[in-house]
Design a protein around this motif. Structure first.
Motif, PDB file in Angstrom:
ATOM      1  N   GLU A 102       0.835  -1.208   0.000  1.00  0.00           N
ATOM      2  CA  GLU A 102       0.000   0.000   0.000  1.00  0.00           C
ATOM      3  C   GLU A 102       0.867   1.254   0.000  1.00  0.00           C
ATOM      4  O   GLU A 102       0.568   2.230  -0.702  1.00  0.00           O
ATOM      5  CB  GLU A 102      -0.942  -0.007   1.199  1.00  0.00           C
ATOM      6  CG  GLU A 102      -2.040  -1.039   1.087  1.00  0.00           C
ATOM      7  CD  GLU A 102      -2.829  -1.216   2.373  1.00  0.00           C
ATOM      8  OE1 GLU A 102      -3.988  -1.639   2.280  1.00  0.00           O
ATOM      9  OE2 GLU A 102      -2.276  -0.954   3.472  1.00  0.00           O
ATOM     10  N   HIS A 113      -7.738   8.203  -6.706  1.00  0.00           N
ATOM     11  CA  HIS A 113      -8.649   7.058  -6.780  1.00  0.00           C
ATOM     12  C   HIS A 113     -10.110   7.492  -6.651  1.00  0.00           C
ATOM     13  O   HIS A 113     -11.019   6.710  -6.934  1.00  0.00           O
ATOM     14  CB  HIS A 113      -8.304   5.998  -5.718  1.00  0.00           C
ATOM     15  CG  HIS A 113      -8.950   6.229  -4.393  1.00  0.00           C
ATOM     16  ND1 HIS A 113     -10.099   5.579  -4.007  1.00  0.00           N
ATOM     17  CD2 HIS A 113      -8.622   7.048  -3.365  1.00  0.00           C
ATOM     18  CE1 HIS A 113     -10.435   5.985  -2.795  1.00  0.00           C
ATOM     19  NE2 HIS A 113      -9.558   6.864  -2.391  1.00  0.00           N
ATOM     20  N   ASP A 126      -6.038   8.392   1.529  1.00  0.00           N
ATOM     21  CA  ASP A 126      -7.449   8.252   1.885  1.00  0.00           C
ATOM     22  C   ASP A 126      -7.632   6.924   2.602  1.00  0.00           C
ATOM     23  O   ASP A 126      -7.168   5.883   2.138  1.00  0.00           O
ATOM     24  CB  ASP A 126      -8.322   8.299   0.621  1.00  0.00           C
ATOM     25  CG  ASP A 126      -9.791   8.110   0.923  1.00  0.00           C
ATOM     26  OD1 ASP A 126     -10.244   8.547   1.994  1.00  0.00           O
ATOM     27  OD2 ASP A 126     -10.486   7.504   0.080  1.00  0.00           O
ATOM     28  N   HIS A 127      -8.300   6.970   3.757  1.00  0.00           N
ATOM     29  CA  HIS A 127      -8.532   5.740   4.522  1.00  0.00           C
ATOM     30  C   HIS A 127      -9.820   5.852   5.314  1.00  0.00           C
ATOM     31  O   HIS A 127     -10.326   6.942   5.555  1.00  0.00           O
ATOM     32  CB  HIS A 127      -7.350   5.450   5.458  1.00  0.00           C
ATOM     33  CG  HIS A 127      -7.225   6.429   6.572  1.00  0.00           C
ATOM     34  ND1 HIS A 127      -6.783   7.727   6.400  1.00  0.00           N
ATOM     35  CD2 HIS A 127      -7.504   6.302   7.890  1.00  0.00           C
ATOM     36  CE1 HIS A 127      -6.775   8.355   7.554  1.00  0.00           C
ATOM     37  NE2 HIS A 127      -7.210   7.508   8.479  1.00  0.00           N
ATOM     38  N   CYS A 128     -10.351   4.708   5.707  1.00  0.00           N
ATOM     39  CA  CYS A 128     -11.561   4.638   6.522  1.00  0.00           C
ATOM     40  C   CYS A 128     -11.187   4.921   7.976  1.00  0.00           C
ATOM     41  O   CYS A 128     -10.294   4.275   8.519  1.00  0.00           O
ATOM     42  CB  CYS A 128     -12.201   3.257   6.386  1.00  0.00           C
ATOM     43  SG  CYS A 128     -13.630   3.028   7.457  1.00  0.00           S
ATOM     44  N   LYS A 133      -8.563   1.058   7.233  1.00  0.00           N
ATOM     45  CA  LYS A 133      -8.175   0.490   5.944  1.00  0.00           C
ATOM     46  C   LYS A 133      -7.844   1.595   4.927  1.00  0.00           C
ATOM     47  O   LYS A 133      -8.609   2.529   4.725  1.00  0.00           O
ATOM     48  CB  LYS A 133      -9.302  -0.389   5.400  1.00  0.00           C
ATOM     49  CG  LYS A 133      -8.953  -1.061   4.114  1.00  0.00           C
ATOM     50  CD  LYS A 133     -10.082  -1.926   3.607  1.00  0.00           C
ATOM     51  CE  LYS A 133      -9.658  -2.511   2.270  1.00  0.00           C
ATOM     52  NZ  LYS A 133     -10.762  -2.976   1.499  1.00  0.00           N
ATOM     53  N   TYR A 134      -6.696   1.444   4.306  1.00  0.00           N
ATOM     54  CA  TYR A 134      -6.232   2.369   3.265  1.00  0.00           C
ATOM     55  C   TYR A 134      -7.064   2.143   2.006  1.00  0.00           C
ATOM     56  O   TYR A 134      -7.283   1.012   1.582  1.00  0.00           O
ATOM     57  CB  TYR A 134      -4.751   2.112   2.984  1.00  0.00           C
ATOM     58  CG  TYR A 134      -4.176   2.870   1.813  1.00  0.00           C
ATOM     59  CD1 TYR A 134      -3.963   4.226   1.886  1.00  0.00           C
ATOM     60  CD2 TYR A 134      -3.842   2.200   0.642  1.00  0.00           C
ATOM     61  CE1 TYR A 134      -3.422   4.922   0.805  1.00  0.00           C
ATOM     62  CE2 TYR A 134      -3.291   2.873  -0.436  1.00  0.00           C
ATOM     63  CZ  TYR A 134      -3.093   4.242  -0.345  1.00  0.00           C
ATOM     64  OH  TYR A 134      -2.555   4.920  -1.410  1.00  0.00           O
ATOM     65  N   ARG A 135      -7.561   3.262   1.407  1.00  0.00           N
ATOM     66  CA  ARG A 135      -8.373   3.142   0.196  1.00  0.00           C
ATOM     67  C   ARG A 135      -7.609   3.537  -1.054  1.00  0.00           C
ATOM     68  O   ARG A 135      -7.915   3.060  -2.137  1.00  0.00           O
ATOM     69  CB  ARG A 135      -9.631   4.003   0.315  1.00  0.00           C
ATOM     70  CG  ARG A 135     -10.606   3.474   1.355  1.00  0.00           C
ATOM     71  CD  ARG A 135     -11.937   4.173   1.314  1.00  0.00           C
ATOM     72  NE  ARG A 135     -11.920   5.446   1.990  1.00  0.00           N
ATOM     73  CZ  ARG A 135     -12.725   5.777   2.998  1.00  0.00           C
ATOM     74  NH1 ARG A 135     -13.620   4.928   3.441  1.00  0.00           N
ATOM     75  NH2 ARG A 135     -12.633   6.959   3.558  1.00  0.00           N
ATOM     76  N   ASN A 143     -10.491  13.930  -0.875  1.00  0.00           N
ATOM     77  CA  ASN A 143     -10.517  13.160   0.357  1.00  0.00           C
ATOM     78  C   ASN A 143     -11.442  13.810   1.392  1.00  0.00           C
ATOM     79  O   ASN A 143     -12.208  13.128   2.072  1.00  0.00           O
ATOM     80  CB  ASN A 143      -9.103  13.022   0.921  1.00  0.00           C
ATOM     81  CG  ASN A 143      -9.049  12.158   2.153  1.00  0.00           C
ATOM     82  OD1 ASN A 143      -9.672  11.130   2.226  1.00  0.00           O
ATOM     83  ND2 ASN A 143      -8.289  12.617   3.140  1.00  0.00           N
ATOM     84  N   TYR A 146     -15.177  13.428   0.209  1.00  0.00           N
ATOM     85  CA  TYR A 146     -15.641  12.068  -0.107  1.00  0.00           C
ATOM     86  C   TYR A 146     -16.371  11.465   1.051  1.00  0.00           C
ATOM     87  O   TYR A 146     -16.008  11.559   2.176  1.00  0.00           O
ATOM     88  CB  TYR A 146     -14.426  11.213  -0.485  1.00  0.00           C
ATOM     89  CG  TYR A 146     -14.766   9.802  -0.882  1.00  0.00           C
ATOM     90  CD1 TYR A 146     -15.632   9.543  -1.922  1.00  0.00           C
ATOM     91  CD2 TYR A 146     -14.207   8.729  -0.195  1.00  0.00           C
ATOM     92  CE1 TYR A 146     -15.923   8.250  -2.310  1.00  0.00           C
ATOM     93  CE2 TYR A 146     -14.497   7.432  -0.574  1.00  0.00           C
ATOM     94  CZ  TYR A 146     -15.355   7.197  -1.614  1.00  0.00           C
ATOM     95  OH  TYR A 146     -15.644   5.925  -1.986  1.00  0.00           O
TER      96      TYR A 146
END
Length: 146
Positions: A102, A113, A126-128, A133-135, A143, A146
């Motif tokens: 990642e 993305h 960008d992550h949750c 979790k990495y997006r 970001n 989103y």
């Protein structure tokens, strides 16, 4: 914008008699009010985008007495669950732990993305915030929106 939790709800009501104080003696057309709908119960459904972390939930209430204010009980249940969910699950974001793959993907990413446009110096990871979790690589503006 994606949200981690969404609430939907449904009220059940019972018609009660109503004497319209504005009843008119006229030949003109008008609406005669003869009933009111009194809330008698409700369902609140909490739907989570990450149900393995924030569980889905159903709250069901039915009026126990004619004096009960179902609407106030609804507001209290909704507020209590929203506060609990915020404090229990959303107060502290999960840490982002990038794998080697990642991190390499982020370093070599060419396009955002989210929007698909070319990345420049405004790239972010960008992550949750719930799972960590990495997006993917994204523009800072994408970001945030989103």
């Amino acid at each position: 914008m994606r949200v981690p939790v969404k609430y939907t709800f449904d009220f059940e009501c019972m018609p009660t008699e109503y004497d319209d104080p504005e009843e008119k003696e006229t030949d003109e057309s008008y609406t005669k009010k003869y009933q009111r709908h009194k809330p008698s119960g409700y369902n609140i459904r909490r739907a989570s985008m990450c149900p393995d972390i924030i569980p889905n939930k159903l709250i069901h209430r039915t009026m126990q007495s004619a004096d009960e204010d179902v609407t106030q009980t609804f507001y209290k249940d909704l507020e209590d669950d929203a506060n609990f969910t915020m404090n229990e699950y959303l107060r502290f974001p999960a840490p982002m732990n990038l794998t080697y793959e990642e991190a390499e993907s982020f370093a070599y990413a060419i396009n955002c993305h989210i929007c698909g446009d070319q990345l420049w110096n405004d790239r972010v990871r960008d992550h949750c915030h719930i799972t960590g979790k990495y997006r993917g690589a994204a523009h800072e503006k994408c970001n945030l929106n989103y």
